[in-house]
Motif scaffolding. Structure first.
Motif, PDB file in Angstrom:
ATOM      1  N   ALA A   1       0.817  -1.215   0.000  1.00 34.20           N
ATOM      2  CA  ALA A   1       0.000   0.000   0.000  1.00 34.20           C
ATOM      3  C   ALA A   1       0.854   1.269   0.000  1.00 34.20           C
ATOM      4  CB  ALA A   1      -0.946  -0.011   1.205  1.00 34.20           C
ATOM      5  N   GLU A   2       1.974   1.224   0.725  1.00 33.72           N
ATOM      6  CA  GLU A   2       2.824   2.414   0.839  1.00 33.72           C
ATOM      7  C   GLU A   2       3.517   2.764  -0.468  1.00 33.72           C
ATOM      8  OE1 GLU A   2       5.357  -1.158   1.684  1.00 33.72           O
ATOM      9  OE2 GLU A   2       3.326  -0.501   2.171  1.00 33.72           O
TER      10      GLU A   2
ATOM     11  N   SER B   1      -7.513  10.665   0.175  1.00 33.47           N
ATOM     12  CA  SER B   1      -6.126  10.196   0.143  1.00 33.47           C
ATOM     13  C   SER B   1      -6.068   8.701  -0.171  1.00 33.47           C
ATOM     14  CB  SER B   1      -5.461  10.431   1.504  1.00 33.47           C
ATOM     15  OG  SER B   1      -6.089   9.628   2.499  1.00 33.47           O
ATOM     16  N   ARG B   2      -4.862   8.229  -0.412  1.00 37.46           N
ATOM     17  CA  ARG B   2      -4.649   6.798  -0.609  1.00 37.46           C
ATOM     18  C   ARG B   2      -5.041   6.012   0.637  1.00 37.46           C
ATOM     19  NH1 ARG B   2       1.356   5.546  -0.418  1.00 37.46           N
ATOM     20  NH2 ARG B   2       0.853   6.034   1.741  1.00 37.46           N
ATOM     21  N   ASP B   3      -4.718   6.537   1.808  1.00 37.07           N
ATOM     22  CA  ASP B   3      -5.061   5.839   3.050  1.00 37.07           C
ATOM     23  C   ASP B   3      -6.573   5.718   3.219  1.00 37.07           C
ATOM     24  OD1 ASP B   3      -2.436   5.439   3.674  1.00 37.07           O
ATOM     25  OD2 ASP B   3      -2.311   7.037   5.169  1.00 37.07           O
ATOM     26  N   GLU B   4      -7.305   6.688   2.739  1.00 37.79           N
ATOM     27  CA  GLU B   4      -8.770   6.612   2.814  1.00 37.79           C
ATOM     28  C   GLU B   4      -9.289   5.520   1.882  1.00 37.79           C
ATOM     29  OE1 GLU B   4     -12.252   9.685   1.730  1.00 37.79           O
ATOM     30  OE2 GLU B   4     -10.986  10.361   3.407  1.00 37.79           O
TER      31      GLU B   4
ATOM     32  N   LEU C   1      -7.525   2.844   1.063  1.00 35.34           N
ATOM     33  CA  LEU C   1      -7.127   1.613   1.743  1.00 35.34           C
ATOM     34  C   LEU C   1      -8.123   1.262   2.844  1.00 35.34           C
ATOM     35  CD1 LEU C   1      -5.104  -0.666   2.305  1.00 35.34           C
ATOM     36  CD2 LEU C   1      -3.787   0.969   3.693  1.00 35.34           C
ATOM     37  N   ALA C   2      -8.526   2.249   3.618  1.00 41.18           N
ATOM     38  CA  ALA C   2      -9.509   2.001   4.677  1.00 41.18           C
ATOM     39  C   ALA C   2     -10.832   1.520   4.082  1.00 41.18           C
ATOM     40  CB  ALA C   2      -9.730   3.272   5.504  1.00 41.18           C
TER      41      ALA C   2
ATOM     42  N   VAL D   1      -2.214  -5.493   6.833  1.00 38.71           N
ATOM     43  CA  VAL D   1      -2.058  -4.043   6.963  1.00 38.71           C
ATOM     44  C   VAL D   1      -2.777  -3.601   8.227  1.00 38.71           C
ATOM     45  CG1 VAL D   1      -2.659  -1.818   5.937  1.00 38.71           C
ATOM     46  CG2 VAL D   1      -1.904  -3.696   4.468  1.00 38.71           C
TER      47      VAL D   1
ATOM     48  N   GLN E   1      -3.981   0.015  10.282  1.00 42.52           N
ATOM     49  CA  GLN E   1      -4.128   1.458  10.247  1.00 42.52           C
ATOM     50  C   GLN E   1      -4.545   1.940  11.632  1.00 42.52           C
ATOM     51  OE1 GLN E   1      -6.744   0.956   6.571  1.00 42.52           O
ATOM     52  NE2 GLN E   1      -5.859   2.969   6.155  1.00 42.52           N
TER      53      GLN E   1
END
Length: 198
Positions: free
Chosen positions: A32-33, A57-60, A62-63, A116, A118
């Motif tokens: 993911a990173e 964002s990318r993290d959003e 991913l979530a 992963v 978070q």
């Protein structure tokens, strides 16, 4: 001149689902990173700025992928457990089969769910709730053992053993370290063990 119609809620849901599918594949393949919003857009053949209309964002993203995965995973295990007649052993085996089926049908998402972590995993938001629901589903076996009089520490240890065995068998088969069907064989062996004995 043609005028594009506004997207309906169904259109939006389909697009976000497609975006999450593409992102899940890229995250699982590259980590993911190592995946950017631009790469996700490129894989979809859309403008680099388009994903930002739906996710900050990318993290959003991913979530969102992981929320969807945990919810679907929990629902399938809950359904298998509820629909299976008989005692807790039969129900646990049905849930185990559902676990394996889900993992192989959703391999990219499954990896992201459990490999992963978070910050929101333990929060009170949507991701935290989805993680908690899945964890509660996986805890059914230990809860039943406790209800049957097995000491809590032993029941939780047996629960962890079952989960660890299933997860390990799934990951080994996914990586082709073990042959096809190995995870189902591991489940069958678990079913033969007298893990319920005090």
């Amino acid at each position: 001149m043609s005028v594009s119609r506004p997207l309906s809620q169904d259109d939006l849901a389909r697009f976000k689902a497609e975006l999450c599918d593409v992102a899940a594949r890229l995250f699982a393949e590259h980590g993911a990173e190592n995946v950017s919003m631009r790469q996700i857009a490129g894989a979809m053949g859309i403008s680099p700025m388009t994903p930002y209309r739906y996710f900050a964002s990318r993290d959003e993203i991913l979530a969102a992928v992981r929320i969807r995965g945990f919810e679907a995973f929990a629902a399938e295990l809950e359904q298998a457990y509820a629909d299976t007649p008989g005692g807790s052993a039969a129900k646990a085996m049905a849930a185990g089969r559902a676990y394996i089926d889900f993992a192989f049908a959703n391999a990219n998402t499954y990896r992201l769910m459990f490999e992963v972590h978070q910050q929101e995993d333990s929060g009170d938001g949507a991701l935290g709730a989805a993680v908690a629901r899945a964890r509660a589903t996986l805890s059914v076996y230990g809860t039943e053992l406790i209800a049957r009089g097995i000491p809590r520490a032993r029941a939780l240890a047996m629960e962890t053993l079952v989960w660890s065995t299933l997860h390990g068998a799934v990951m080994l088969e996914m990586s082709r370290t073990t042959p096809p069907g190995s995870a189902q064989e591991a489940l069958a062996l678990l079913g033969q063990m007298k893990l319920h004995q005090p």
